[in-house]
Design a protein around this motif. Structure first.
Motif, PDB file in Angstrom:
ATOM      1  N   GLU A 155      47.338  26.637  67.044  1.00  0.00           N
ATOM      2  CA  GLU A 155      47.711  28.163  67.070  1.00  0.00           C
ATOM      3  C   GLU A 155      47.584  28.813  65.821  1.00  0.00           C
ATOM      4  OE1 GLU A 155      48.649  31.932  69.272  1.00  0.00           O
ATOM      5  OE2 GLU A 155      48.611  29.678  70.020  1.00  0.00           O
ATOM      6  N   PRO A 156      47.006  29.679  65.409  1.00  0.00           N
ATOM      7  CA  PRO A 156      46.733  30.492  64.221  1.00  0.00           C
ATOM      8  C   PRO A 156      47.735  30.713  63.711  1.00  0.00           C
ATOM      9  CG  PRO A 156      45.726  31.968  65.887  1.00  0.00           C
ATOM     10  CD  PRO A 156      46.150  30.550  66.409  1.00  0.00           C
ATOM     11  N   THR A 157      48.187  30.848  62.397  1.00  0.00           N
ATOM     12  CA  THR A 157      49.431  31.106  61.496  1.00  0.00           C
ATOM     13  C   THR A 157      49.412  32.810  61.624  1.00  0.00           C
ATOM     14  OG1 THR A 157      49.268  29.172  60.208  1.00  0.00           O
ATOM     15  CG2 THR A 157      50.353  31.153  59.251  1.00  0.00           C
ATOM     16  N   PHE A 158      50.633  33.436  61.835  1.00  0.00           N
ATOM     17  CA  PHE A 158      50.871  34.869  61.883  1.00  0.00           C
ATOM     18  C   PHE A 158      50.707  35.314  60.679  1.00  0.00           C
ATOM     19  CE2 PHE A 158      53.270  38.545  61.457  1.00  0.00           C
ATOM     20  CZ  PHE A 158      52.862  39.320  62.027  1.00  0.00           C
ATOM     21  N   THR A 159      49.959  36.123  60.207  1.00  0.00           N
ATOM     22  CA  THR A 159      50.023  36.835  58.856  1.00  0.00           C
ATOM     23  C   THR A 159      50.454  38.312  59.168  1.00  0.00           C
ATOM     24  OG1 THR A 159      47.508  37.012  58.954  1.00  0.00           O
ATOM     25  CG2 THR A 159      48.615  35.174  57.551  1.00  0.00           C
ATOM     26  N   THR A 160      50.830  39.040  58.061  1.00  0.00           N
ATOM     27  CA  THR A 160      50.898  40.593  58.265  1.00  0.00           C
ATOM     28  C   THR A 160      49.703  41.276  58.429  1.00  0.00           C
ATOM     29  OG1 THR A 160      51.119  40.623  55.710  1.00  0.00           O
ATOM     30  CG2 THR A 160      53.056  40.150  57.187  1.00  0.00           C
ATOM     31  N   ASP A 206      50.003  22.992  50.470  1.00  0.00           N
ATOM     32  CA  ASP A 206      50.401  23.328  51.888  1.00  0.00           C
ATOM     33  C   ASP A 206      49.455  23.622  52.985  1.00  0.00           C
ATOM     34  OD1 ASP A 206      53.105  22.550  51.202  1.00  0.00           O
ATOM     35  OD2 ASP A 206      53.405  24.817  50.867  1.00  0.00           O
ATOM     36  N   GLY A 207      48.245  24.047  52.440  1.00  0.00           N
ATOM     37  CA  GLY A 207      46.967  24.057  53.247  1.00  0.00           C
ATOM     38  C   GLY A 207      47.029  25.508  53.778  1.00  0.00           C
ATOM     39  N   LEU A 208      47.527  26.401  53.307  1.00  0.00           N
ATOM     40  CA  LEU A 208      47.944  27.735  54.030  1.00  0.00           C
ATOM     41  C   LEU A 208      46.640  28.629  53.486  1.00  0.00           C
ATOM     42  CD1 LEU A 208      51.399  28.840  53.401  1.00  0.00           C
ATOM     43  CD2 LEU A 208      50.537  27.810  55.372  1.00  0.00           C
ATOM     44  N   GLY A 209      46.037  29.475  54.381  1.00  0.00           N
ATOM     45  CA  GLY A 209      45.220  30.421  54.194  1.00  0.00           C
ATOM     46  C   GLY A 209      45.822  31.541  53.113  1.00  0.00           C
ATOM     47  N   LEU A 210      44.942  32.001  52.225  1.00  0.00           N
ATOM     48  CA  LEU A 210      45.482  33.109  51.230  1.00  0.00           C
ATOM     49  C   LEU A 210      46.472  34.164  51.644  1.00  0.00           C
ATOM     50  CD1 LEU A 210      42.211  33.685  48.978  1.00  0.00           C
ATOM     51  CD2 LEU A 210      44.049  32.390  48.454  1.00  0.00           C
ATOM     52  N   GLN A 211      46.128  34.692  52.577  1.00  0.00           N
ATOM     53  CA  GLN A 211      47.052  35.742  53.212  1.00  0.00           C
ATOM     54  C   GLN A 211      48.410  35.111  53.709  1.00  0.00           C
ATOM     55  OE1 GLN A 211      46.315  39.274  53.128  1.00  0.00           O
ATOM     56  NE2 GLN A 211      48.332  39.190  53.507  1.00  0.00           N
ATOM     57  N   ALA A 212      48.365  33.850  54.418  1.00  0.00           N
ATOM     58  CA  ALA A 212      49.515  33.192  54.662  1.00  0.00           C
ATOM     59  C   ALA A 212      50.504  32.571  53.614  1.00  0.00           C
ATOM     60  CB  ALA A 212      49.309  32.015  55.651  1.00  0.00           C
TER      61      ALA A 212
END
Length: 610
Positions: free
Chosen positions: A3-8, A518-524
């Protein structure tokens, strides 16, 4: 399927160009320039001049800007230093003669030579492709015809309205239309600033058709012409400041004429496949590098969101910022190589314990004994940030700071950490990170002849003789402004930064940890719950610190907050979305794919691109 990480908001991706800034109108102006064929540097200049108009509580033409850039032709990052020095008359003895032992944060006394306009014009001349009119028209239009006021601007004007009416009538005339606080979204025109920009443009174009010649003429108009002369005239008249008395300024036209921005090498550190580049120790930038090295010396990081992770990062920040206080300054003898040496960082990291430390512990690079300002060992330097207004005396309450959007503003105009940020990357691989600040509407009176305010950056110098960051004529204060650029295999990949005064390099650390570790995307990574230590001594008057204070967003679990208390911290909830206004742009040098992300906090920053 994961599931993709929720971002604003989405993390943008494309191949043409990306820009992120702290105000959507500046982002739109910069994106318009990219669409018209300009490069990243043209776009950054257009965005910057627009920010002078639409975020006047966070920056202005009288302020300053450090920037880090890398070009498509030369991948080596360089600093363009838009921080002007203290005036020739700015001596410790002069302040002592006035009975002042801490440089005030408001009025005319703390003004340094405004560096922002000079730096942006130099960037445009040396690395841009467009004429001055092409990039200045956006700001000129908003100043002449009006722009819808952001709530943060209105909140700041409201916080200082009585002060402007009583003490700074030229500011009241500009920022209080018909004598009242404007409404959010109301169009505000700045005719005096529009006239200043218009005259600079007219003098530039009178120099002939050549692009570079026009920009050089604009620099002369600012630093050797009518702007410098108007500033000197204004500074001769005393105005009230936060000392409770009126003082004249120290800036002269000769101070302007003697200064121009220049290029400098970055300070860098290899870290987990990246090389992170910062401006030199005349900024606080190298503390980010120290924090990265200290954390790596401590081994694997605890899990994200845990009290152990927060504790370790906070304790590392305290060590790095203690070194900042003892060593960083605009001096050639700052031992920056030793401060970043792996063995030194390992020894320093060994000081991190299981409980929060309340003591400033600078290191001794090369065996040199550190020296902290005597003020930081005095009771005046300590203030508990978690104190509620109800528990404060009437005197304390009158001088307390209000949270206005992303700003902290006192009724007398003193301000902490009010800044902007711009990141741009284009399809050719040009990249820039810039952190404009200063010249705030609330901190210095408006010069009616010019339509803008002077900066107050000299408040970051000490009046105690013999310190690295002691005040001296012609010396730059050690500033908090801290843009960042990272390379991979010698090629620029990431430009990032944030407003936030002393917190800038604490919040930028969180972005890097989220993205790389942590391997998050930039927005996350930008959206993730944030924190910072208040034990860091403030660079802004009245220069205080909270030795165990820890600001933390309320999205952290109560269990984590409780564990942090057990570890000796004093956690202070700052609300769910309150800490940092990070932005970033990215370029994959192998594929040319571009990315951008911006902070939802403050509800003003935006990224754009395609």
């Amino acid at each position: 399927m994961t599931e993709p990480t929720f971002t604003t908001r989405p993390e943008l991706s494309g191949t043409f160009g990306m820009i992120a800034s702290t105000h959507y109108l500046a982002t739109a102006a910069g994106m318009s320039v990219l669409e018209r064929g300009g490069n990243a540097f043209d776009a950054a200049v257009a965005a910057a001049f627009t920010l002078h108009v639409v975020e006047p509580h966070l920056n202005g033409p009288g302020g300053e800007v450090p920037m880090i850039l890398a070009t498509a032709a030369d991948h080596t990052p360089r600093v363009l230093a838009g921080q002007g020095p203290a005036p020739a008359a700015a001596t410790i003895e002069h302040f002592e003669s006035l009975g002042i032992d801490l440089i005030p944060g408001t009025g005319l006394l703390p003004a340094t030579v405004p560096g922002a306009v000079g730096a942006w014009l130099t960037l445009l001349r040396d690395h841009g492709t467009m004429r001055l009119r092409d990039v200045l028209d956006y700001a000129l239009g908003y100043a002449a015809n009006g722009h819808p006021l952001a709530p943060g601007v209105v909140g700041t004007i409201g916080a200082v309205a009585d002060h402007l009416r009583e003490h700074w009538p030229s500011s009241a005339a500009q920022w209080l239309p018909d004598g009242r606080v404007p409404r959010p979204g109301e169009l505000l025109r700045l005719p005096a600033l529009a006239a200043t920009y218009g005259r600079v443009l007219a003098e530039a174009e009178a120099a002939g058709p050549g692009r570079e010649a026009q920009i050089d003429a604009a620099l002369r108009a600012w630093y050797s012409g009518f702007v410098a002369e108007a500033v000197e005239r204004f500074c001769r008249v005393p105005v009230p400041d936060e000392t409770g008395r009126a003082h004249a300024g120290l800036l002269t036209a000769a101070d302007f004429d003697a200064w121009r921005p220049g290029y400098e090498p970055t300070v860098s550190l290899p870290w987990r496949g990246l090389t992170v580049h910062k401006a030199g120790p005349w900024t606080q930038g190298p503390v980010l590098l120290q924090q990265l090295g200290l954390l790596d010396a401590l081994g694997e990081l605890p899990p994200p969101g845990s009290a152990e992770r927060v504790h370790r990062v906070v304790e590392v920040a305290k060590l790095a910022f203690a070194d900042r206080e003892a060593w960083f300054a605009d001096r050639p003898d700052v031992p920056i190589g030793q401060l970043l040496e792996p063995g030194y960082l390992r020894d320093r990291a060994a000081l991190v314990g299981d409980q929060a430390c309340a003591v400033l512990r600078p290191g001794a690079p090369g065996g040199r004994p550190p020296r902290l300002p005597a003020f930081l060992n005095s009771p005046r330097s300590v203030a508990r940030t978690g104190e509620s207004l109800d528990a404060m005396s009437a005197v304390e309450r009158a001088g307390s700071r209000q949270r206005v959007g992303e700003s902290e503003v006192a009724a007398d105009g003193s301000t902490r950490g009010d800044t902007c940020h711009i990141d741009v990357v284009d399809r050719w691989g040009n990249m820039i990170s810039a952190t404009p600040s200063g010249g705030w509407l609330q901190s210095s009176p408006t010069i009616p002849e010019l339509g803008f305010c002077l900066g107050t950056r000299a408040q970051m110098c000490w009046l105690e003789p013999g310190l690295p960051n002691s005040l001296a004529p012609g010396k730059r204060p050690r500033i908090t402004l801290s843009p960042s650029l990272a390379c991979r295999d010698g090629r620029p990949v990431l430009a990032f930064g944030t407003p936030g005064g002393d917190q800038q390099d604490q919040w930028q650390l969180l972005l890097l940890l989220g993205w790389v570790v942590d391997g998050l995307g930039l927005q996350a990574a930008i959206d993730a719950p944030a924190w910072h230590s208040n034990a860091v001594p403030s660079s802004f008057a009245p220069r205080q610190r909270d030795p165990l204070g820890l600001a933390i967003e309320s999205r952290f679990s109560p269990v984590t907050v409780s564990e942090l208390r057990k570890l000796g911290h004093d956690p202070i909830s700052s609300g769910p979305w309150s800490l940092g206004r990070l932005s970033a742009v990215y370029r994959d040098p192998d594929t040319g794919v571009l990315r951008a992300a911006a902070n939802p906090r403050g509800m003003q920053g935006y990224a754009a691109g395609r």
